[in-house]
Design a protein around this motif. Structure first.
Motif, PDB file in Angstrom:
ATOM      1  N   ILE A   1      -9.876  -1.261   7.060  1.00 24.87           N
ATOM      2  CA  ILE A   1     -10.678  -2.070   7.899  1.00 24.87           C
ATOM      3  C   ILE A   1      -9.745  -2.912   8.918  1.00 24.87           C
ATOM      4  O   ILE A   1      -8.644  -3.222   8.372  1.00 24.87           O
ATOM      5  N   ARG A   2     -10.319  -3.275   9.760  1.00 23.23           N
ATOM      6  CA  ARG A   2      -9.187  -3.811  11.091  1.00 23.23           C
ATOM      7  C   ARG A   2      -9.186  -5.262  11.202  1.00 23.23           C
ATOM      8  O   ARG A   2      -8.636  -5.983  11.429  1.00 23.23           O
ATOM      9  N   TYR A   3     -10.418  -6.009  10.506  1.00 22.64           N
ATOM     10  CA  TYR A   3     -10.485  -7.478  10.732  1.00 22.64           C
ATOM     11  C   TYR A   3      -9.627  -8.394   9.664  1.00 22.64           C
ATOM     12  O   TYR A   3      -9.586  -9.604   9.703  1.00 22.64           O
ATOM     13  N   LEU A   4      -9.029  -7.617   8.680  1.00 21.35           N
ATOM     14  CA  LEU A   4      -8.009  -8.109   7.554  1.00 21.35           C
ATOM     15  C   LEU A   4      -6.798  -7.480   8.063  1.00 21.35           C
ATOM     16  O   LEU A   4      -6.886  -6.188   8.365  1.00 21.35           O
ATOM     17  N   SER A   5      -5.797  -8.210   8.145  1.00 21.63           N
ATOM     18  CA  SER A   5      -4.130  -7.784   8.198  1.00 21.63           C
ATOM     19  C   SER A   5      -3.689  -6.842   7.244  1.00 21.63           C
ATOM     20  O   SER A   5      -4.449  -7.107   6.133  1.00 21.63           O
ATOM     21  N   SER A   6      -3.153  -5.866   7.341  1.00 17.29           N
ATOM     22  CA  SER A   6      -2.402  -5.093   6.459  1.00 17.29           C
ATOM     23  C   SER A   6      -1.804  -6.074   5.305  1.00 17.29           C
ATOM     24  O   SER A   6      -1.829  -5.643   4.207  1.00 17.29           O
ATOM     25  N   SER A   7      -0.910  -7.098   5.881  1.00 13.67           N
ATOM     26  CA  SER A   7      -0.497  -8.042   5.020  1.00 13.67           C
ATOM     27  C   SER A   7      -1.329  -8.714   3.876  1.00 13.67           C
ATOM     28  O   SER A   7      -0.926  -8.950   2.809  1.00 13.67           O
ATOM     29  N   GLN A   8      -2.500  -9.037   4.712  1.00  9.98           N
ATOM     30  CA  GLN A   8      -3.376  -9.766   3.468  1.00  9.98           C
ATOM     31  C   GLN A   8      -3.921  -9.018   2.848  1.00  9.98           C
ATOM     32  O   GLN A   8      -4.101  -9.304   1.427  1.00  9.98           O
ATOM     33  N   ILE A   9      -4.537  -7.619   3.058  1.00  9.78           N
ATOM     34  CA  ILE A   9      -4.902  -6.926   1.973  1.00  9.78           C
ATOM     35  C   ILE A   9      -3.983  -6.362   0.977  1.00  9.78           C
ATOM     36  O   ILE A   9      -4.244  -6.424  -0.191  1.00  9.78           O
ATOM     37  N   LYS A  10      -2.640  -6.205   1.395  1.00 12.01           N
ATOM     38  CA  LYS A  10      -1.623  -5.793   0.335  1.00 12.01           C
ATOM     39  C   LYS A  10      -1.377  -6.984  -0.542  1.00 12.01           C
ATOM     40  O   LYS A  10      -1.013  -6.826  -1.806  1.00 12.01           O
ATOM     41  N   ALA A  11      -1.411  -8.078   0.032  1.00 12.37           N
ATOM     42  CA  ALA A  11      -1.181  -9.391  -0.877  1.00 12.37           C
ATOM     43  C   ALA A  11      -2.071  -9.598  -1.979  1.00 12.37           C
ATOM     44  O   ALA A  11      -1.799 -10.004  -3.174  1.00 12.37           O
ATOM     45  N   VAL A  12      -3.293  -9.236  -1.531  1.00 12.70           N
ATOM     46  CA  VAL A  12      -4.595  -9.219  -2.744  1.00 12.70           C
ATOM     47  C   VAL A  12      -4.354  -8.265  -3.754  1.00 12.70           C
ATOM     48  O   VAL A  12      -4.401  -8.482  -4.893  1.00 12.70           O
ATOM     49  N   PHE A  13      -4.085  -6.953  -3.376  1.00 12.78           N
ATOM     50  CA  PHE A  13      -3.718  -6.037  -4.381  1.00 12.78           C
ATOM     51  C   PHE A  13      -2.413  -6.040  -5.118  1.00 12.78           C
ATOM     52  O   PHE A  13      -2.627  -5.828  -6.450  1.00 12.78           O
ATOM     53  N   LYS A  14      -1.644  -6.844  -4.674  1.00 14.75           N
ATOM     54  CA  LYS A  14      -0.306  -7.089  -5.556  1.00 14.75           C
ATOM     55  C   LYS A  14      -0.710  -7.870  -6.527  1.00 14.75           C
ATOM     56  O   LYS A  14      -0.377  -7.953  -7.894  1.00 14.75           O
ATOM     57  N   ARG A  15      -1.408  -9.009  -6.197  1.00 14.11           N
ATOM     58  CA  ARG A  15      -2.000 -10.131  -7.098  1.00 14.11           C
ATOM     59  C   ARG A  15      -2.832  -9.496  -8.231  1.00 14.11           C
ATOM     60  O   ARG A  15      -2.763  -9.698  -9.330  1.00 14.11           O
ATOM     61  N   ALA A  16      -3.843  -8.508  -7.984  1.00 15.77           N
ATOM     62  CA  ALA A  16      -4.681  -8.041  -8.658  1.00 15.77           C
ATOM     63  C   ALA A  16      -4.048  -7.025  -9.884  1.00 15.77           C
ATOM     64  O   ALA A  16      -4.248  -7.053 -11.096  1.00 15.77           O
ATOM     65  N   PHE A  17      -3.102  -6.212  -9.103  1.00 16.34           N
ATOM     66  CA  PHE A  17      -2.293  -5.229 -10.227  1.00 16.34           C
ATOM     67  C   PHE A  17      -1.466  -6.256 -11.262  1.00 16.34           C
ATOM     68  O   PHE A  17      -1.189  -5.686 -12.116  1.00 16.34           O
ATOM     69  N   ALA A  18      -0.845  -7.344 -10.556  1.00 16.71           N
ATOM     70  CA  ALA A  18       0.234  -8.121 -11.385  1.00 16.71           C
ATOM     71  C   ALA A  18      -0.867  -8.593 -12.757  1.00 16.71           C
ATOM     72  O   ALA A  18      -0.242  -8.886 -13.624  1.00 16.71           O
ATOM     73  N   ARG A  19      -1.851  -9.223 -12.470  1.00 20.20           N
ATOM     74  CA  ARG A  19      -2.709  -9.537 -13.516  1.00 20.20           C
ATOM     75  C   ARG A  19      -2.937  -8.676 -14.623  1.00 20.20           C
ATOM     76  O   ARG A  19      -2.772  -9.045 -15.741  1.00 20.20           O
ATOM     77  N   TRP A  20      -3.333  -7.352 -14.386  1.00 25.31           N
ATOM     78  CA  TRP A  20      -3.338  -6.412 -15.564  1.00 25.31           C
ATOM     79  C   TRP A  20      -1.756  -6.168 -15.965  1.00 25.31           C
ATOM     80  O   TRP A  20      -1.623  -6.002 -17.317  1.00 25.31           O
ATOM     81  N   ALA A  21      -0.820  -6.066 -15.119  1.00 22.27           N
ATOM     82  CA  ALA A  21       0.504  -5.688 -15.531  1.00 22.27           C
ATOM     83  C   ALA A  21       0.975  -7.032 -16.376  1.00 22.27           C
ATOM     84  O   ALA A  21       1.957  -6.795 -17.376  1.00 22.27           O
ATOM     85  N   SER A  22       0.551  -8.156 -16.141  1.00 19.59           N
ATOM     86  CA  SER A  22       1.092  -9.134 -17.176  1.00 19.59           C
ATOM     87  C   SER A  22       0.653  -9.050 -18.732  1.00 19.59           C
ATOM     88  O   SER A  22       1.166  -9.986 -19.874  1.00 19.59           O
ATOM     89  N   VAL A  23      -0.528  -8.230 -18.910  1.00 21.40           N
ATOM     90  CA  VAL A  23      -1.162  -8.272 -20.390  1.00 21.40           C
ATOM     91  C   VAL A  23      -0.705  -6.758 -20.888  1.00 21.40           C
ATOM     92  O   VAL A  23      -0.934  -6.752 -22.233  1.00 21.40           O
ATOM     93  N   ILE A  24      -0.243  -5.808 -20.301  1.00 20.06           N
ATOM     94  CA  ILE A  24       0.279  -4.614 -20.781  1.00 20.06           C
ATOM     95  C   ILE A  24       1.480  -4.087 -20.432  1.00 20.06           C
ATOM     96  O   ILE A  24       2.157  -4.789 -19.332  1.00 20.06           O
ATOM     97  N   PRO A  25       2.183  -3.162 -21.125  1.00 17.49           N
ATOM     98  CA  PRO A  25       3.599  -2.778 -20.713  1.00 17.49           C
ATOM     99  C   PRO A  25       3.419  -1.841 -19.592  1.00 17.49           C
ATOM    100  O   PRO A  25       3.976  -0.707 -19.798  1.00 17.49           O
ATOM    101  N   VAL A  26       2.762  -1.994 -18.369  1.00 15.14           N
ATOM    102  CA  VAL A  26       2.656  -1.194 -17.320  1.00 15.14           C
ATOM    103  C   VAL A  26       3.073  -2.013 -16.089  1.00 15.14           C
ATOM    104  O   VAL A  26       2.379  -2.951 -16.012  1.00 15.14           O
ATOM    105  N   SER A  27       3.954  -1.411 -15.034  1.00 10.18           N
ATOM    106  CA  SER A  27       4.020  -2.118 -13.989  1.00 10.18           C
ATOM    107  C   SER A  27       3.554  -1.313 -12.860  1.00 10.18           C
ATOM    108  O   SER A  27       3.475  -0.047 -12.985  1.00 10.18           O
ATOM    109  N   PHE A  28       3.228  -2.033 -11.652  1.00  8.65           N
ATOM    110  CA  PHE A  28       2.768  -1.293 -10.788  1.00  8.65           C
ATOM    111  C   PHE A  28       3.506  -1.719  -9.325  1.00  8.65           C
ATOM    112  O   PHE A  28       3.585  -2.758  -9.071  1.00  8.65           O
ATOM    113  N   SER A  29       3.804  -0.440  -8.420  1.00  7.44           N
ATOM    114  CA  SER A  29       4.457  -0.761  -7.440  1.00  7.44           C
ATOM    115  C   SER A  29       3.935  -0.169  -6.115  1.00  7.44           C
ATOM    116  O   SER A  29       3.541   1.031  -6.221  1.00  7.44           O
ATOM    117  N   GLU A  30       3.822  -0.641  -4.879  1.00 11.46           N
ATOM    118  CA  GLU A  30       3.214  -0.050  -3.805  1.00 11.46           C
ATOM    119  C   GLU A  30       4.280   0.961  -3.199  1.00 11.46           C
ATOM    120  O   GLU A  30       5.616   0.901  -3.539  1.00 11.46           O
TER     121      GLU A  30
END
Length: 319
Positions: free
Chosen positions: A124-153
């Motif tokens: 989508i174009r009305y949100l910047s790539s950096s905004q979208i990536k920041a949202v997903f980084k936080r979302a993945f981090a929440r799950w990573a904080s409770v299980i031994p799984v890390s996520f990287s873009e």
């Protein structure tokens, strides 16, 4: 709406056929014939009762206000049917967290490392790539904080474990999107990795600047769908991230104990996770454990340690 509220078994009401289609799509009305009528029959009543039970509603078997409200709420496109359930009881209350059929999980060496990437073509174009990536980084981090799984873009979309994109209408997976509101997104069980969002929605990263009345919080939906990517199905606990519906302008990003215990039963616990990191408000309102707001954190820590021990036994026995 008023006609639905007056409906009961034996009546015929315009629009019931559409409700039957909804209940069929999300796993409550099992029928090979999708040519539904407007008859309020026994099969429809049974489907309503299953829907009410699974979403934590009063079991009226009727189209009461709460039931119709839930049916009309924006939601995830993954069916709600609970195929496999782990149960536990505390304070006399039994709750459930659910998995996909066969209880699939990512089968990698622990601690696990998974990658994700964004489609370069479906965005989508009305949100910047950096905004979208920041949202997903936080979302993945929440799950990573409770299980031994890390996520990287990664920029390598083709070979990423999890592939994220914004799509419209029919987009090749036999699960077409339906425009504004309705189905918001869907993702697939491990190890498929596909995560699709409806490009027609008005996605928001900040309700302070996004004023649309139908805006949907991108971070809330991202956190929910990542749970599916990890193997969790929908929860009947209303406060849980894995509950299937989300209202416009609602934000629900904090994992609840129901979410945490479900995913830890699949992957084990992050060694740095401590239940004390959850806020008292999260714990006191968590229906999964039916805890009162006066519960002391020391007691909760003892309970969490007990469940952590059981999760470890389950995790290593399944390897």
């Amino acid at each position: 709406m008023e006609n639905f509220l007056k409906a009961q078994r034996g009546s015929h009401v315009n629009g019931i056929s559409e409700l039957k289609t909804y209940l069929h799509r999300f796993g409550y009305l099992l029928s090979e014939n999708a040519n539904f009528t407007d008859a309020f029959d026994v099969t429809f009543e049974s489907a309503i009762l299953r829907f009410q039970s699974n979403l934590g509603l009063s079991l009226s078997g009727k189209l009461d206000f709460d039931t119709v409200s839930q049916i009309s709420a924006p939601r995830c496109g993954v069916p709600d049917t609970i195929f496999s359930t782990s149960t536990f009881t505390l304070h006399g209350t039994t709750r459930h967290y659910a998995y996909f059929p066969g209880k699939p999980r990512w089968a990698r060496r622990m601690p696990m490392k998974l990658t994700y990437a964004f489609s370069p073509d479906y965005t989508i174009r009305y949100l910047s790539s950096s905004q979208i990536k920041a949202v997903f980084k936080r979302a993945f981090a929440r799950w990573a904080s409770v299980i031994p799984v890390s996520f990287s873009e990664t920029e390598d979309y083709v070979y990423a474990d999890m592939k994220i994109g914004f799509y419209s209408g029919e987009h090749g997976d036999s699960e077409p999107f339906d425009g504004v509101l309705g189905v918001l997104a869907h993702s697939f069980s491990p190890e498929n990795g596909k995560f699709h969002l409806d490009a027609a929605e008005r996605w928001a990263v900040d309700f302070g600047t996004e004023k649309s009345a139908v805006a949907m919080d991108l971070e809330s939906v991202a956190t929910h769908e990542i749970g599916h990517l990890l193997g969790l199905a929908h929860s009947s606990v209303k406060q849980a991230v894995m509950y299937p519906t989300l209202r416009p302008r609602e934000k629900k990003v904090d994992l609840q104990l129901d979410d945490i215990q479900g995913v830890q039963a699949l992957y084990g616990s992050n060694p740095n996770f401590n239940v004390g990191s959850l806020s008292e408000s999260d714990i006191s309102t968590n229906q999964a454990l039916n805890l009162r707001s006066t519960t002391r954190l020391s007691s909760i820590s003892a309970i969490a340690s007990f469940w952590f021990f059981l999760n470890l036994i389950h995790f290593f026995s399944s390897m």
